[in-house]
Design an enzyme around this catalytic site. Structure first.
Site, PDB file in Angstrom:
ATOM      1  N   CYS A   1       0.865  -1.183   0.000  1.00 18.47           N
ATOM      2  CA  CYS A   1       0.000   0.000   0.000  1.00 18.47           C
ATOM      3  C   CYS A   1       0.900   1.230   0.000  1.00 18.47           C
ATOM      4  CB  CYS A   1      -0.983  -0.024   1.169  1.00 18.47           C
ATOM      5  SG  CYS A   1      -0.214   0.010   2.805  1.00 18.47           S
TER       6      CYS A   1
ATOM      7  N   ASN B   1       2.283   1.442   4.417  1.00 22.33           N
ATOM      8  CA  ASN B   1       2.577   0.170   5.113  1.00 22.33           C
ATOM      9  C   ASN B   1       2.280   0.260   6.616  1.00 22.33           C
ATOM     10  OD1 ASN B   1       5.465  -2.023   5.646  1.00 22.33           O
ATOM     11  ND2 ASN B   1       3.364  -2.588   5.266  1.00 22.33           N
TER      12      ASN B   1
ATOM     13  N   ASP C   1      -8.358   3.692   1.184  1.00 21.88           N
ATOM     14  CA  ASP C   1      -7.379   4.081   2.201  1.00 21.88           C
ATOM     15  C   ASP C   1      -8.125   4.573   3.450  1.00 21.88           C
ATOM     16  OD1 ASP C   1      -5.360   5.076   3.718  1.00 21.88           O
ATOM     17  OD2 ASP C   1      -4.460   6.275   2.120  1.00 21.88           O
TER      18      ASP C   1
ATOM     19  N   CYS D   1      -1.401   0.785   7.456  1.00 24.80           N
ATOM     20  CA  CYS D   1      -2.847   0.520   7.584  1.00 24.80           C
ATOM     21  C   CYS D   1      -3.262  -0.722   6.793  1.00 24.80           C
ATOM     22  CB  CYS D   1      -3.666   1.725   7.119  1.00 24.80           C
ATOM     23  SG  CYS D   1      -3.359   3.237   8.063  1.00 24.80           S
ATOM     24  N   ARG D   2      -3.380  -0.584   5.469  1.00 25.35           N
ATOM     25  CA  ARG D   2      -3.973  -1.656   4.677  1.00 25.35           C
ATOM     26  C   ARG D   2      -3.077  -2.871   4.482  1.00 25.35           C
ATOM     27  NH1 ARG D   2      -5.201   2.117  -0.246  1.00 25.35           N
ATOM     28  NH2 ARG D   2      -3.314   3.033   0.672  1.00 25.35           N
ATOM     29  N   SER D   3      -1.826  -2.649   4.050  1.00 26.72           N
ATOM     30  CA  SER D   3      -0.999  -3.828   3.741  1.00 26.72           C
ATOM     31  C   SER D   3      -0.609  -4.644   4.981  1.00 26.72           C
ATOM     32  CB  SER D   3       0.222  -3.465   2.880  1.00 26.72           C
ATOM     33  OG  SER D   3       1.075  -2.566   3.512  1.00 26.72           O
TER      34      SER D   3
HETATM   35  P1  4NP Z   1      -1.779   2.827   4.114  1.00 26.10           P
HETATM   36  O1  4NP Z   1      -2.411   4.184   4.695  1.00 26.10           O
HETATM   37  O2  4NP Z   1      -1.215   3.166   2.760  1.00 26.10           O
HETATM   38  O3  4NP Z   1      -2.934   1.909   4.046  1.00 26.10           O
HETATM   39  O4  4NP Z   1      -0.710   2.415   5.110  1.00 26.10           O
HETATM   40  C1  4NP Z   1      -1.723   5.397   4.753  1.00 26.10           C
HETATM   41  C2  4NP Z   1      -0.822   5.613   5.767  1.00 26.10           C
HETATM   42  C3  4NP Z   1      -0.153   6.822   5.853  1.00 26.10           C
HETATM   43  C4  4NP Z   1      -0.401   7.808   4.907  1.00 26.10           C
HETATM   44  C5  4NP Z   1      -1.297   7.576   3.890  1.00 26.10           C
HETATM   45  C6  4NP Z   1      -1.954   6.367   3.815  1.00 26.10           C
HETATM   46  N1  4NP Z   1       0.260   9.063   5.007  1.00 26.10           N
HETATM   47  O5  4NP Z   1      -0.064   9.952   4.214  1.00 26.10           O
HETATM   48  O6  4NP Z   1       1.133   9.218   5.869  1.00 26.10           O
END
Ligand code: 4NP
Length: 160
Positions: A14, A17, A129, A19-21
């Site tokens: 993702c 790294n 997201d 939240c989703r992955s």
């Molecule tokens: P992820 O979510 O891609 O599912 O881990 C996010 C985590 C952090 C950010 C964006 C999405 N960020 O902008 O810091």
């Protein structure tokens, strides 16, 4: 989209790294154990903001609440070039991650797909997201990545 055997390793990717992955990694680890599959499973982010950080507290809570899985020991890392050689299947959580991965992969993007391509009826769709969302968005994310991971495990068992 059928998962073509032999698959021995899967990387979930993702943006951050956190939240989703990591949720996909946790769900896939659980599905693999339950299916008796010996798989190398990892997750990474296309971005570098959270390298070394544990998962978002809402992701940790969702994994524990819905999956009974403690992911507090996971640490975020960024995708690296060697991942394209080390993993048989790379699953992008959304379409932006997919195009970033395809750009990075160069000549051999054949085994890069969207995670939801492996969940019948959800082909071509992204896992939203949840970072700027609420607890409900993390719950929805867990249920999607869990369903997709179970589907991948089922296909690998069938093709074993
Ligand atoms: P992820 O979510 O891609 O599912 O881990 C996010 C985590 C952090 C950010 C964006 C999405 N960020 O902008 O810091």
């Amino acid at each position: 989209m059928p998962v073509i055997a032999p698959i021995q390793s899967i990387l979930f990717v993702c943006l951050g790294n956190i939240c989703r992955s990591p949720l996909a990694e946790a769900a896939m680890r659980d599905a693999a154990v339950k299916a008796g599959l010996d798989l190398k499973i990892d997750s990474a982010g296309t971005g570098d903001w959270h390298i070394g950080h544990p998962p978002d507290r809402r992701a940790k809570a969702a994994a524990l609440q819905y999956g009974g899985i403690d992911i507090s020991g996971y640490k975020a890392r960024q995708v690296r070039r060697s991942d394209f050689h080390e993993f048989d299947l790379i699953c992008a959580l959304d379409s932006h991650n997919l195009s970033d991965l395809r750009s990075m992969a160069g000549a051999n993007p054949a085994r890069i797909s969207l995670l939801l391509d492996h969940l019948p009826g959800w082909e071509g769709q992204s896992v939203a997201d949840p970072y700027y969302g609420e607890d409900d968005d993390f719950a929805a994310c867990w249920h999607q990545v869990k369903a997709a991971s179970d589907s991948i495990a089922q296909q690998l068992v069938k093709n074993r």
